[in-house]
Design a protein around this motif. Structure first.
Motif, mmCIF file in Angstrom:
data_model
loop_
_atom_site.group_PDB
_atom_site.id
_atom_site.type_symbol
_atom_site.label_atom_id
_atom_site.label_comp_id
_atom_site.label_asym_id
_atom_site.label_seq_id
_atom_site.Cartn_x
_atom_site.Cartn_y
_atom_site.Cartn_z
ATOM 1 N N ARG A 52 6.933 2.730 11.454
ATOM 2 C CA ARG A 52 7.269 1.310 11.298
ATOM 3 C C ARG A 52 6.246 0.607 10.405
ATOM 4 N N ALA A 53 4.977 0.875 10.641
ATOM 5 C CA ALA A 53 3.921 0.248 9.839
ATOM 6 C C ALA A 53 3.983 0.709 8.384
ATOM 7 N N ALA A 54 4.279 1.986 8.182
ATOM 8 C CA ALA A 54 4.344 2.518 6.816
ATOM 9 C C ALA A 54 5.532 1.922 6.060
ATOM 10 N N TYR A 55 6.678 1.855 6.715
ATOM 11 C CA TYR A 55 7.839 1.244 6.059
ATOM 12 C C TYR A 55 7.545 -0.216 5.716
ATOM 13 N N GLN A 56 6.897 -0.920 6.642
ATOM 14 C CA GLN A 56 6.594 -2.319 6.385
ATOM 15 C C GLN A 56 5.641 -2.459 5.208
ATOM 16 N N ALA A 57 4.690 -1.527 5.108
ATOM 17 C CA ALA A 57 3.768 -1.553 3.966
ATOM 18 C C ALA A 57 4.531 -1.379 2.656
ATOM 19 N N ALA A 58 5.511 -0.465 2.657
ATOM 20 C CA ALA A 58 6.322 -0.252 1.459
ATOM 21 C C ALA A 58 7.121 -1.509 1.128
ATOM 22 N N VAL A 59 7.656 -2.163 2.156
ATOM 23 C CA VAL A 59 8.394 -3.409 1.948
ATOM 24 C C VAL A 59 7.491 -4.468 1.331
ATOM 25 N N ASP A 60 6.273 -4.565 1.849
ATOM 26 C CA ASP A 60 5.348 -5.619 1.424
ATOM 27 C C ASP A 60 4.899 -5.482 -0.030
ATOM 28 N N PHE A 61 5.048 -4.286 -0.606
ATOM 29 C CA PHE A 61 4.713 -4.131 -2.022
ATOM 30 C C PHE A 61 5.713 -4.848 -2.924
ATOM 31 N N ASP A 62 6.895 -5.179 -2.363
ATOM 32 C CA ASP A 62 7.926 -5.904 -3.109
ATOM 33 C C ASP A 62 8.318 -5.171 -4.392
ATOM 34 N N HIS A 63 8.452 -3.854 -4.275
ATOM 35 C CA HIS A 63 8.887 -3.044 -5.412
ATOM 36 C C HIS A 63 10.415 -3.126 -5.519
ATOM 37 N N PRO A 64 10.961 -3.251 -6.730
ATOM 38 C CA PRO A 64 12.410 -3.457 -6.860
ATOM 39 C C PRO A 64 13.267 -2.303 -6.359
ATOM 40 N N GLU A 65 12.730 -1.085 -6.362
ATOM 41 C CA GLU A 65 13.497 0.067 -5.888
ATOM 42 C C GLU A 65 13.043 0.535 -4.506
ATOM 43 N N GLU A 66 11.752 0.756 -4.352
ATOM 44 C CA GLU A 66 11.250 1.348 -3.116
ATOM 45 C C GLU A 66 11.327 0.380 -1.932
ATOM 46 N N SER A 67 11.090 -0.888 -2.170
ATOM 47 C CA SER A 67 11.033 -1.836 -1.054
ATOM 48 C C SER A 67 12.386 -2.042 -0.370
ATOM 49 N N PRO A 68 13.493 -2.214 -1.100
ATOM 50 C CA PRO A 68 14.775 -2.326 -0.394
ATOM 51 C C PRO A 68 15.126 -1.072 0.401
ATOM 52 N N LEU A 69 14.804 0.109 -0.138
ATOM 53 C CA LEU A 69 15.075 1.339 0.606
ATOM 54 C C LEU A 69 14.196 1.412 1.851
ATOM 55 N N ALA A 70 12.930 1.003 1.717
ATOM 56 C CA ALA A 70 12.037 0.994 2.871
ATOM 57 C C ALA A 70 12.537 0.008 3.923
ATOM 58 N N GLU A 71 13.034 -1.136 3.486
ATOM 59 C CA GLU A 71 13.579 -2.127 4.421
ATOM 60 C C GLU A 71 14.795 -1.554 5.143
#
Length: 223
Positions: A52-71
């Motif tokens: 959960r923490a790792a996915y949230q970290a990926a979301v928080d980077f606000d990357h156009p591709e990786e962040s929506p998938l992490a969310e």
């Protein structure tokens, strides 16, 4: 990425450490990808809070591709953890991101979750978002599930429209399934001609559902 190779070789601890190093580097592309991969790794190994923490970290980077998938993955994880409210919120954020691939998938999942919660209006709206996206994979399955829900709610016009969208999508699985269900609906609604046409289309498709459609068609009253 070295961590991927370590993960593929079953070196989970080494992969975890390598992913963490990349995350801490703050690289605009590699760091969010590493956080997402770390989340997947931890989830597979049952470390749900870490995931959960790792996915949230990926979301928080606000990357156009990786962040929506992490969310999206975060939403799935939260559902697995019993946090339906968090799951719903995560799917909504994916939809709001406007991502062409992950948005329709999240809308479908949101529709399914809301339907399970008894929120039929919310489910209908979510499924419709996926349908309106025209996504070749998620729009047909959303239409099929919307058809099932609306049929159960005795919404004839809505169920017919949803099933017809799925049929006309030409999806190799959901188009024949929707056609078969549409035939069942027409039978229930007393429209034998329409039921026969729906079943015939399934028979002509050669889909495994064709045998059921042929049997149902044979059982129709002769007019």
């Amino acid at each position: 990425m070295m961590a991927l190779g370590q993960e593929e070789r079953g070196e989970a601890e080494a992969a975890r450490a390598a992913y963490q190093l990349v995350i801490e580097s703050g690289h605009p592309d590699y760091a969010p990808a590493a956080a997402l991969n770390l989340g997947c790794l931890l989830e597979v190994h049952g470390e749900l809070e870490g995931a959960r923490a790792a996915y949230q970290a990926a979301v928080d980077f606000d990357h156009p591709e990786e962040s929506p998938l992490a969310e999206f993955d975060l939403g799935c994880l939260l559902g697995r953890m019993g946090d339906v409210e968090g799951e719903v919120a995560a799917y909504r954020r994916v939809i709001e991101s406007g991502h062409a691939g992950h948005g329709p998938k999240a809308a479908y999942n949101l529709g399914y979750v809301l339907r399970e919660q008894g929120d039929h209006d919310g489910a209908r709206a979510a499924y419709q978002i996926s349908i309106d996206s025209g996504h070749p994979r998620w729009a047909p399955v959303a239409a099929f599930n919307l058809g099932v829900m609306l049929s159960d709610l005795d919404d004839r016009a809505g169920a017919e429209a949803a099933y017809r969208f799925a049929v006309e999508s030409g999806h190799p699985h959901y188009a024949p399934d929707a056609g078969y269900n549409l035939g069942l609906c027409y039978e229930r609604w007393g429209d034998v001609h329409a039921a026969r046409a729906a079943y015939q289309a399934v028979v002509d498709s050669g889909h495994p559902k064709a045998d059921d459609a042929r049997e149902a068609m044979d059982d129709l009253p002769r007019l």
